[in-house]
Design a protein around this motif. Structure first.
Motif, mmCIF file in Angstrom:
data_model
loop_
_atom_site.group_PDB
_atom_site.id
_atom_site.type_symbol
_atom_site.label_atom_id
_atom_site.label_comp_id
_atom_site.label_asym_id
_atom_site.label_seq_id
_atom_site.Cartn_x
_atom_site.Cartn_y
_atom_site.Cartn_z
ATOM 1 N N PRO A 1 0.837 -1.198 0.000
ATOM 2 C CA PRO A 1 0.000 0.000 0.000
ATOM 3 C C PRO A 1 0.877 1.255 0.000
ATOM 4 N N VAL A 2 0.473 2.224 -0.778
ATOM 5 C CA VAL A 2 1.235 3.461 -0.903
ATOM 6 C C VAL A 2 0.376 4.616 -0.398
ATOM 7 N N GLU A 3 0.911 5.330 0.563
ATOM 8 C CA GLU A 3 0.228 6.515 1.072
ATOM 9 C C GLU A 3 0.555 7.696 0.160
ATOM 10 N N VAL A 57 -3.421 15.818 -1.353
ATOM 11 C CA VAL A 57 -4.860 16.030 -1.510
ATOM 12 C C VAL A 57 -5.201 17.504 -1.304
ATOM 13 N N GLU A 58 -4.623 18.120 -0.278
ATOM 14 C CA GLU A 58 -4.901 19.527 -0.013
ATOM 15 C C GLU A 58 -4.444 20.413 -1.173
#
Length: 184
Positions: free
Chosen positions: A61-63, A69-70
């Motif tokens: 999984p990659v954060e 996002v902001e």
């Protein structure tokens, strides 16, 4: 190890088709053929060895990077914002030119991008506002002086003044992110 080019195996199938088998996107006919074909099975064994690290990496999984996002939402708001703001009005020979607030933000973004080409190590991160005021966020490479934001602000304000005259918005430039220095 075999050359994984587009050359066909003796049975007529290619490595690209065998990759479809590895990714579970092969046709049922190809999957059945591979189960019984010694050429495909041998090549598939080699491909699996090469493909295994890719499959492992794909499962991790990659954060998203901090603030992505902001920043994306800020950009969208900058382009879509200002819907209720009054347009910039420029008196011209033959009438008045009205410039939509969104066009002012896009113009600011374009002018800023041009200015930043003269300042290596700086990148535009966001541009929001309307016809009255625009805020520009920059990312700078570590060790660039903080006074760079003020310099870019002055250049951007002058460029907007040249294009929009008295209708130019107030400009605020800030350093929103500092990137690590490049390693050589």
């Amino acid at each position: 190890m075999a050359d994984h080019s587009a050359a066909a195996l003796p049975c007529g199938h290619t490595d690209a088709e065998l990759l479809d088998v590895l990714t579970d996107s092969a046709s049922p006919e190809l999957a059945e053929h591979v189960r019984t074909c010694p050429h495909c099975q041998a090549e598939l064994a080699e491909l699996e060895a090469v493909w295994a690290p890719v499959q492992r990496a794909a499962r991790i999984p990659v954060e998203p990077p901090h603030g992505l996002v902001e920043r994306a939402l800020m950009t969208v708001r900058g382009v879509r914002g200002g819907l209720g703001a009054a347009p910039v009005e420029l008196a011209q020979e033959g009438g008045t030119l009205r410039i939509h607030p969104q066009a002012v933000v896009l113009l600011t973004r374009q002018l800023c991008a041009e200015i930043l080409t003269r300042h290596p190590g700086t990148h535009l991160r966001g541009c929001v506002g309307d016809a009255d005021e625009v805020q520009v966020d920059l990312a700078v490479r570590y060790l660039l002086p903080a006074a760079l934001a003020e310099e870019v602000q002055q250049e951007l304000a002058a460029a907007l003044q040249d294009v929009l005259g008295a209708g130019a918005p107030a400009v605020w430039v800030r350093i929103a992110d500092v990137e690590p220095p490049r390693t050589t």
